[in-house]
Scaffold this motif. Sequence first.
Motif, short mmCIF file in Angstrom:
data_model
loop_
_atom_site.label_atom_id
_atom_site.label_comp_id
_atom_site.label_asym_id
_atom_site.label_seq_id
_atom_site.Cartn_x
_atom_site.Cartn_y
_atom_site.Cartn_z
N VAL B 411 0.88 -1.14 -0.07
CA VAL B 411 0.10 0.01 0.00
C VAL B 411 0.89 1.19 -0.12
O VAL B 411 1.85 1.39 0.86
N GLN B 412 0.39 2.24 -0.97
CA GLN B 412 1.13 3.62 -0.93
C GLN B 412 0.20 4.42 -0.36
O GLN B 412 -1.06 4.39 -0.83
N MET B 413 0.70 5.47 0.40
CA MET B 413 -0.34 6.32 1.19
C MET B 413 0.14 7.77 0.90
O MET B 413 1.35 8.22 1.49
N VAL B 414 -0.42 8.49 0.03
CA VAL B 414 0.34 9.88 -0.67
C VAL B 414 -0.80 10.97 -0.56
O VAL B 414 -1.91 10.52 -0.79
N GLU B 415 -0.58 12.06 -0.31
CA GLU B 415 -1.19 13.11 -0.27
C GLU B 415 -1.20 13.54 -1.88
O GLU B 415 0.02 13.54 -2.47
N THR B 416 -2.19 14.02 -2.63
CA THR B 416 -1.89 14.31 -4.31
C THR B 416 -0.84 15.39 -4.30
O THR B 416 -0.25 15.28 -5.31
N TYR B 417 -0.99 16.33 -3.29
CA TYR B 417 0.10 17.12 -3.71
C TYR B 417 1.36 17.24 -2.53
O TYR B 417 0.82 17.08 -1.25
N GLY B 418 2.59 16.73 -2.86
CA GLY B 418 3.57 16.47 -1.70
C GLY B 418 3.90 17.60 -1.04
O GLY B 418 3.49 18.97 -1.30
N ALA B 419 4.82 17.48 -0.18
CA ALA B 419 5.46 18.65 0.81
C ALA B 419 5.95 19.69 0.07
O ALA B 419 5.95 21.02 0.57
N ASN B 420 6.41 19.24 -1.06
CA ASN B 420 7.10 20.53 -2.03
C ASN B 420 5.96 21.09 -2.98
O ASN B 420 6.34 21.82 -3.78
N LYS B 421 4.73 20.81 -2.62
CA LYS B 421 3.63 21.50 -3.51
C LYS B 421 3.42 21.04 -4.95
O LYS B 421 2.86 21.60 -5.69
N LYS B 422 4.27 20.07 -5.06
CA LYS B 422 4.30 19.39 -6.61
C LYS B 422 3.12 18.26 -6.53
O LYS B 422 3.20 17.49 -5.61
N PRO B 423 2.62 18.00 -7.52
CA PRO B 423 1.72 16.59 -7.60
C PRO B 423 2.60 15.45 -7.55
O PRO B 423 3.71 15.46 -8.15
N VAL B 424 1.94 14.42 -6.63
CA VAL B 424 2.91 13.27 -6.54
C VAL B 424 2.67 12.49 -7.78
O VAL B 424 3.71 11.79 -8.19
N PHE B 425 1.54 12.47 -8.41
CA PHE B 425 1.39 11.74 -9.62
C PHE B 425 1.87 12.46 -10.92
O PHE B 425 1.79 13.69 -11.17
N VAL B 426 2.96 11.63 -11.42
CA VAL B 426 3.58 12.29 -12.65
C VAL B 426 3.65 11.47 -13.75
O VAL B 426 3.36 10.37 -13.70
N GLU B 427 3.84 11.97 -14.95
CA GLU B 427 3.78 11.01 -16.25
C GLU B 427 4.90 10.29 -16.23
O GLU B 427 4.91 9.10 -16.70
N ARG B 428 6.30 10.81 -15.67
CA ARG B 428 7.46 10.29 -15.84
C ARG B 428 8.22 10.59 -14.65
O ARG B 428 8.32 11.57 -14.24
N LEU B 429 8.78 9.42 -13.98
CA LEU B 429 9.59 9.49 -12.76
C LEU B 429 10.89 10.46 -13.13
O LEU B 429 11.30 10.15 -14.30
N ASP B 430 11.23 11.23 -12.18
CA ASP B 430 12.56 11.87 -12.32
C ASP B 430 13.62 10.61 -12.35
O ASP B 430 14.62 10.94 -12.88
N ALA B 431 13.13 9.51 -11.63
CA ALA B 431 14.27 8.41 -11.67
C ALA B 431 14.81 8.24 -12.85
O ALA B 431 16.00 7.42 -13.16
N VAL B 432 13.94 8.34 -13.95
CA VAL B 432 14.47 7.80 -15.22
C VAL B 432 15.51 8.78 -15.51
O VAL B 432 16.45 8.12 -16.20
#
Lengths: 548, 548
Positions: B411-432
């Motif tokens: 289970v992942q538990m996230v607020e839709t906007y994270g602590a940095n005020k950016k959306p948690v859901f992204v089309e492409r992970l920065d990790a790429v």
Amino acid sequence: MNKELRSWSRKRDRKQSKLSGIEPRMNGKFIDVSDIVSVLEALIEPGAKVVLEGDNQKQASFLSQKLLEVDPAKVHDLHMIMSSVSRPEHLDIFEQGIAGKLDFSYCGSQSLRVAQMIEDGTLKLGDIHTYLELFGRLFIDLIPDVVLVAADKADTAGNLYTGNNTEETPTIVEAAAFKDGIVIVQVNEIVEELPRTDIPSSWVDVIVKADKPYALEALFTRDPQHITELQILMGMMAIKGIYGRHGVQSLNHGIGYNTAAIELLLPTYGEQLGLKGKIARHWALNPHPTLIPAIETGWVESIHSFGGEVGMERYIAARPDVFFVGKDGSMRSNRAMCQVAGQFAVDMFIGSTLQMDYAGNSSTVTAGRLSGFGGAPNMGHDPRGRRHASDAWLAMNEHPSELSKGRKLVVQMVETYGANKKPVFVERLDAVKVKDASGLAITPVMIYGDDLTHVLTEEGIAYLYKTDSLAERKQALAAIAGVTPLGLESREHEVSDLRDRGIVAYPEDLGIQRRQAKRSLLAAQSISDLVTWSDGLYDPPAKFRSWS
Amino acid sequence: MNKELRSWSRKRDRKQSKLSGIEPRMNGKFIDVSDIVSVLEALIEPGAKVVLEGDNQKQASFLSQKLLEVDPAKVHDLHMIMSSVSRPEHLDIFEQGIAGKLDFSYCGSQSLRVAQMIEDGTLKLGDIHTYLELFGRLFIDLIPDVVLVAADKADTAGNLYTGNNTEETPTIVEAAAFKDGIVIVQVNEIVEELPRTDIPSSWVDVIVKADKPYALEALFTRDPQHITELQILMGMMAIKGIYGRHGVQSLNHGIGYNTAAIELLLPTYGEQLGLKGKIARHWALNPHPTLIPAIETGWVESIHSFGGEVGMERYIAARPDVFFVGKDGSMRSNRAMCQVAGQFAVDMFIGSTLQMDYAGNSSTVTAGRLSGFGGAPNMGHDPRGRRHASDAWLAMNEHPSELSKGRKLVVQMVETYGANKKPVFVERLDAVKVKDASGLAITPVMIYGDDLTHVLTEEGIAYLYKTDSLAERKQALAAIAGVTPLGLESREHEVSDLRDRGIVAYPEDLGIQRRQAKRSLLAAQSISDLVTWSDGLYDPPAKFRSWS
């Protein structure tokens, strides 16, 4: 929201009260061999969770025999947790009513009887586990009340030496010692000074010098003289078509003659192929005697072991660059950590099975036999928590994309007709019926088809990781299924297409001639050859000695 | 097929020769604090594989500082293996040329600098690991030459006591001690008699009493006063819609405020729902102070811990029925076995992330930060080697068939906007992008979408295990993605269909009213409340004390 008004050391208090009860019979941590039955009766409550050490090889055989002698009016309905059910008394205690429920991992010679006792209601089955999940549960929801384990030596302060056969003893003892469980140990010997300490005295409650040494079986010794030319052919295919092709650096081998053949072909056929130093360098493996020639010819850089192997002690002690050997000169095995390594840190698992269905699901549970699997499911799956890469692991990535990753090589090596002359490939696993008869929640599958990357038979190799559908997986299996019913479903044009696409390879596709597969290709052809290779350091058990 | 004519104890011989070189400075196994730099120079060869203990909490801080003082002309190009890169000197040694290559698991405060140093070529990256695979490799292909670890106390014979913070010290030491690696230990204290032995003397080579105690951080302490009402709402949804619905008995929690909220809601909201004794009984968890009220109200049967937590020592010692406590009265943690348990033996992992893509893949590796993951990938995946069943595990089996099985709840538990005020859901992970910049073989994904069973936001729960396609998974995520770009893609009729089919649940679907989510529902609202709950046994570190 009320605070509970209770004692928070109930288990400790119960333990202390029980230990006080046997104080008159204690000399430090030691009791006399004649007191063991009454001590067991005093320390084990009805219904208690009891871990009885039956490892793969090492058995707490004195304690298991004595457990059978307790009065069932005093000790009954125990919940037994045993990684290996290996001895008659492991099940006799259920018939006596001393034990009621069983959680286990592996069950070899007793598998028929376990299945029967479940059907008869004599034994209530908890579940079948792979070793690592059983060890994990000892810290979560199967925390032991009492553990009965075996060690080689104790010193007078109660420290333990387990030596080569450390196996899972420290893991079992830790789960009890740090949750106020009672730790009872049988030792072969009491000495002034230990070669080294494997388990500190402060983890141990009661020690008894057994009337004879614990039982120890040479489960991993395969006599090269029984290796067939079919197995040699399959071994050559494995080395060239799998180990060499994918650059397998680190691996675990099953215990069959198939993989023993590979071990004996590395210094000959592997050498011819120029693969020395390029494959099979690091092993998670019991000390297989058949690996001696590969070690002696410099193929093997390291071996970490689950347990020991009878007869290999002096050889191991003389090869500390290869094995995990302490300052004292004996090996320390560790089943839990070797399973962790075998799951997460090696490129490949290669083993065998009794049945495989047309989707590649396999099981060693066959009609009426609830055998369990030991470590195979743990090593024979793709560990999805793995994040580090290796060449072989990456080679399994058939459709590279931004987020794709590698995969563990999971290989099954089977002859199309098994030892029982029945086809290995079956439409439906016997395990399905066993599930219903045993009241298991799921079918006892050893390795799931979608975790399998390769299947190897005497006909060829199916590179299942290259297949894109269940139908194609079945076609690939059929292409190497010989004259079994599945094999007879195979169509020539399909096979030819699969070979063109590299999904199936026959010996000729790999440049292997069947007539090369001679016993003379084995680096050792007998146990006596292995002794020679070892410079006389390997001491095979009597049953493997044809000379003497 | 030539037998190698070589010594088979090269590593042992090298070790012995090195240890002989420092003999004049040894007093038994002990050296003086002033000799440590020259001893490190004498014992560590250029290019050696060195494990430096940076655990999650405990740091071999004296040894890491002294390693920075060695002469790079003598000690250089080390291959460092560190489960946690946590301190500036862990990276300074690379700038000095003392170290060259790094294999690691977790990297918190140093994640920006690691990424930069890789780009600059100052540091060559081996790989990122989950803890368990890194431990596994210590026995396979990353066998250490030298280990630098920390313990609380040594006795004069050289036995070690690690107490509450046992963590991975025994695992690291075992890998070295039994393969002729050199074991160097810093201790806080040398005493005549240890409370208990955690690591026997015969596994240890050199001990030094450090000039100050090892660094220890309270990483798992969450102050209840920072828990928001949004987190309380999410916690209520988790308890009712996940824990309660599936009957989750055993679990691991991440370290965020989200799961801290759940811990504090069990004795209040969980009690209202009548779930006491029915959920959350067995835990694989560090000793979170926010779990104190649940323990005190009788919710928690057992907790096995990866490591200790500063301030919890006296409380733990007084609750041996719950924690793993030795006869001496202090806890023994064990990161390796707790990871095994957290992988294989629990029903659920619940954690959080910084980014999640539309397929549910998540990562805490974000632009320019190579943070690593620690244990999350290990616990946050479906362990395909698991063979035992539990109700919650079986509940994930949406399409029962002859060979189907259960699945771990991830289970992942996230607020839709994270602590940095950016959306948690992204089309492409920065990790790429980070993958390309770091030269990693695969993208550093923490948890893969196809291992994920549930995602919970302040909008609702997506029951991803019920989805049948990537498209449906994305729709389900969109339905709980609020006003993020993904959420705005959501269509009303789709959402209504997903809610009807039980794939998505909003608070009202679960019978939860948003206005119930008040801070007054927390069993403790401050650190001071936790101290009260603990009967004064919890000693919060100074930085968490607003009073005093």
